[in-house]
Design a protein around this motif. Sequence first.
Motif, PDB file in Angstrom:
ATOM      1  N   GLU A 136       4.042   5.577  -2.471  1.00  0.00           N
ATOM      2  CA  GLU A 136       4.122   6.852  -1.748  1.00  0.00           C
ATOM      3  C   GLU A 136       5.538   7.108  -1.242  1.00  0.00           C
ATOM      4  O   GLU A 136       6.048   8.235  -1.332  1.00  0.00           O
ATOM      5  CB  GLU A 136       3.136   6.820  -0.580  1.00  0.00           C
ATOM      6  CG  GLU A 136       3.140   8.087   0.259  1.00  0.00           C
ATOM      7  CD  GLU A 136       2.209   7.981   1.456  1.00  0.00           C
ATOM      8  OE1 GLU A 136       2.251   8.887   2.314  1.00  0.00           O
ATOM      9  OE2 GLU A 136       1.453   6.985   1.544  1.00  0.00           O
ATOM     10  N   GLU A 153       0.791  -1.221   0.000  1.00  0.00           N
ATOM     11  CA  GLU A 153       0.000   0.000   0.000  1.00  0.00           C
ATOM     12  C   GLU A 153       0.831   1.282   0.000  1.00  0.00           C
ATOM     13  O   GLU A 153       0.428   2.283  -0.590  1.00  0.00           O
ATOM     14  CB  GLU A 153      -0.944  -0.003   1.207  1.00  0.00           C
ATOM     15  CG  GLU A 153      -1.929  -1.170   1.212  1.00  0.00           C
ATOM     16  CD  GLU A 153      -2.786  -1.161   2.470  1.00  0.00           C
ATOM     17  OE1 GLU A 153      -2.610  -0.227   3.287  1.00  0.00           O
ATOM     18  OE2 GLU A 153      -3.613  -2.065   2.636  1.00  0.00           O
ATOM     19  N   TYR A 200      -8.227   4.382  -0.351  1.00  0.00           N
ATOM     20  CA  TYR A 200      -7.236   5.066  -1.181  1.00  0.00           C
ATOM     21  C   TYR A 200      -7.335   4.545  -2.611  1.00  0.00           C
ATOM     22  O   TYR A 200      -7.811   3.438  -2.863  1.00  0.00           O
ATOM     23  CB  TYR A 200      -5.817   4.822  -0.637  1.00  0.00           C
ATOM     24  CG  TYR A 200      -5.500   3.371  -0.366  1.00  0.00           C
ATOM     25  CD1 TYR A 200      -5.031   2.536  -1.382  1.00  0.00           C
ATOM     26  CD2 TYR A 200      -5.668   2.828   0.903  1.00  0.00           C
ATOM     27  CE1 TYR A 200      -4.749   1.212  -1.150  1.00  0.00           C
ATOM     28  CE2 TYR A 200      -5.386   1.505   1.152  1.00  0.00           C
ATOM     29  CZ  TYR A 200      -4.925   0.689   0.128  1.00  0.00           C
ATOM     30  OH  TYR A 200      -4.668  -0.627   0.372  1.00  0.00           O
TER      31      TYR A 200
END
Length: 215
Positions: free
Chosen positions: A98, A94, A193
């Motif tokens: 990022e 996940e 998300y």
Amino acid sequence: MAATLSQRCWAAPGVKLNPTRNPKPKSLSLPLSANSTCTLFSFSPPFPKLSSSSVRTAVAAVESDQLSSSSTEKKPSKYYFVVANAKFMLDEEEHFQEQLFERLRLFKERNNEQDFWLVIEPKFLDKFPDITRRLGRPAVALVSTNGPWITFMKLRLDRVLSESFEADSLEEALACSPTKIEFKKPDKWVAPYPKYESEWWGPFLPPRSKKEAKV
């Protein structure tokens, strides 16, 4: 008396002095002490005289040899990596996307050169049979010259394997086998998300392989 002593000191035994002529001696002879009567030494240059240009040439030749030998002895660089199967690294984890984009943004703000890359099916895995036996394929490795950061990513990602290796060049370290990556889109996405977009990993691939790995 003084003249007689002087003549005895400067004349070799058995040589008759001519008081009216003072021939120039071929070499300089000196008494060992004032009390000595005929013990002498002769000084003559034992080595040929070197010119300053010859000395400079010799020194320059030595320095040139040292520089050439040091420039040709290039040590290999060390690279650190974490690796897992492509499905986990590029589609399931996940926070991986990022983390990478945030680090890339930080490097651009500070004008730092990028020192981390994603390598799909890296060739250096051939050096680690113990790792390849535990890997799902195709595999993806996050490679960097920054060891502490790779250690952090190992703890952050958890389900990855970590090691290091040496390579003579960046091209050798990031060499990969051309591989096509495909992920099926889920029928229903329920996470809060957004789903990873296709080819989000493009900015992190080595320059040569950016056109080789496509979804």
